[in-house]
Enzyme design. Structure first.
Site, mmCIF file in Angstrom:
data_model
loop_
_atom_site.group_PDB
_atom_site.id
_atom_site.type_symbol
_atom_site.label_atom_id
_atom_site.label_comp_id
_atom_site.label_asym_id
_atom_site.label_seq_id
_atom_site.Cartn_x
_atom_site.Cartn_y
_atom_site.Cartn_z
ATOM 1 C CB ILE A 203 40.770 36.790 47.438
ATOM 2 C CG1 ILE A 203 39.689 35.356 47.405
ATOM 3 C CG2 ILE A 203 42.008 36.740 48.108
ATOM 4 C CD1 ILE A 203 39.454 34.831 48.808
ATOM 5 N NE ARG A 291 40.673 30.263 25.988
ATOM 6 C CZ ARG A 291 41.351 31.321 26.484
ATOM 7 N NH1 ARG A 291 42.889 31.261 26.478
ATOM 8 N NH2 ARG A 291 41.226 32.123 27.627
#
Length: 450
Positions: A203, A291
């Site tokens: 992209i 996390r």
């Protein structure tokens, strides 16, 4: 609630977790390597145990030593922080087998999201927008050529078990593909022990925008808005801010909804981050970090929600007292990563002794750090000295506050990137928010001081 938690990490995140535990009335155990005997986290925890030599494989990645420390001290839970064992599913399973609570997601969720190709398929099945590309790992150059031809160049070859910018190659044409795949596979094998790769459409000039989520064990999932992490060099984040300066309420709602779908699709619990590429009003799932993130403080400042304390409460089985409609973003926060490195000599690490140190302060200024005057920065670990975070009612005011905070930050004895960060804050395109994920690779900010 737990009586005692062991922190399986070091540096500023270990200090951050210890402070959160104090507020919850929980005792803490620090683990440290021989190189970290004088480290702040080892000094301020209720107990501290040496778990091995300086090398990470013999200390902070030493699962047996960490679990033995839990048994020796009676720690009921382990908080892994970020890095090291934080996204290691085998470690999470070993904790549970030993009767120790892993403060993080289920091992199965870590496995699922750690395999980038499988994660992408899971997200696609859940209705989360994904970047066009291979359905899974690419098994041959011929298959890769066919996929690339179907989606069109440029493409990205990415390590399936990757992270931290490793095992990634940009490919602009078919004649570059074979060499790029081979290089990505070799790097992935060296760093992750897994040479599988997948292909995605590249992209052009997107922003890197991530959504913070919290999920408890009772089926509740909320998102806490977004962070813009587009200021990167070599796929490593340099500066983060919240909210994203180009975000609209409608787009935030769509991205937040997609992030919640993503979390539910992998049966997620605890804190996590869904990373997206944003191009105009279109966004695509990139990966999930299972996390706490380095940049979590900017979210805490704009929401007023302590993410680390919520991690601990969720792991203890408590139900979140948060509803989506209760979460509001207020003001603007910026985080600069202050590293011991020389940005004008290819960001060369600068280990050594800090001979003088003055950290900024004042209203709306937060420092997450584990260094002090006389502290010796080891060559064995990450070079981050501190995270400097500021909060103000508007982005313009936050930029001004960060400029003077950086100007007040004094570190002697080692090189730092403070001047680099200050130059970045003064950059017109940053001030106007007209930057993207590739901006630092195209500008002179990282090559010479102004």
């Amino acid at each position: 609630m737990f009586d005692k938690i062991l922190i399986a990490n070091r540096g500023e995140i270990a200090v951050r977790i210890i402070r959160a535990c104090r507020e919850l009335g929980v005792r803490t155990v620090a683990v440290f390597s021989e190189a970290d005997r004088g480290a702040l986290h080892a000094q301020i925890a209720d107990e501290a145990i040496c778990i091995g030599p300086a090398a990470t494989k013999d200390s902070y990645l030493n699962v047996k030593a960490i679990l033995a420390a839990c048994e020796l001290t009676g720690a009921q839970a382990v908080h892994p922080g970020f890095g090291f064992l934080s996204e290691n599913a085998a470690f999470a399973r070993n904790c549970e087998r030993c009767g120790v609570t892993f403060i993080g997601p289920l091992a199965e969720s870590i496995d699922l999201m750690g395999d980038k190709a499988q994660a992408k398929k899971t997200m696609k099945d859940a209705g989360v927008p994904v970047v066009p590309g291979s359905e899974g790992v690419v098994k041959s150059i011929e298959e890769g050529k066919q996929i690339a031809a179907d989606i069109g160049y440029p493409i990205m070859v990415k390590a399936s078990a990757g992270g931290g910018g490793r095992g990634i190659r940009l490919v602009n044409s078919e004649n570059e593909l074979e060499a790029a795949m081979t290089a990505a596979q070799q790097e992935a094998l060296n760093f992750f022990g897994n040479d599988e790769v997948y292909i995605e459409k590249f992209i052009v000039n997107p922003r890197h925008v991530e959504i913070q989520i919290l999920a408890d064990t009772h089926g509740n999932v909320v998102h806490l808005g977004e962070r813009d992490c587009s200021m990167q060099r070599r796929n490593q984040k340099v500066l983060e801010e919240s909210p994203c300066p180009v975000m609209t309420e409608e787009l935030r709602a769509k991205m937040g909804d997609a992030a919640i779908k993503a979390a539910k699709a992998c049966n997620y619990r605890n804190a996590g981050t869904i990373e997206f590429l944003l191009s105009g009003n279109d966004f695509y799932f990139m990966e999930m970090n299972t996390r706490i993130q380095v940049e979590h403080p900017v979210t805490e400042l704009v929401t007023g929600i302590d993410l680390v304390k919520h991690q601990i409460l969720i792991a203890a089985g408590e139900k979140m007292n948060l509803c989506q409609e209760d979460i509001k973003l207020s003001g603007h926060a910026i985080e600069c990563r202050i590293n011991a490195e020389n940005p004008y000599f290819n960001f060369r690490p600068s280990p050594g002794k800090i001979t003088a140190l003055h950290m900024p302060g004042g209203p709306g200024v937060r420092i997450d750090s584990a260094v002090y005057q006389g502290y010796v920065i080891s060559p064995h670990y990450d070079s981050m000295i501190a995270k400097l975070i500021v909060y103000a009612p508007t982005r313009t005011e936050a930029i001004k506050k960060m400029k003077w905070a950086l100007a007040e930050f004094l570190v002697e004895g080692v090189d730092t990137n403070i001047d680099f960060q200050l130059n970045l804050l003064r950059d017109e395109n940053f001030e106007n928010a007209t930057y993207d994920i590739g901006y630092l690779s195209r500008t002179q900010i990282m090559k010479q001081p102004k």
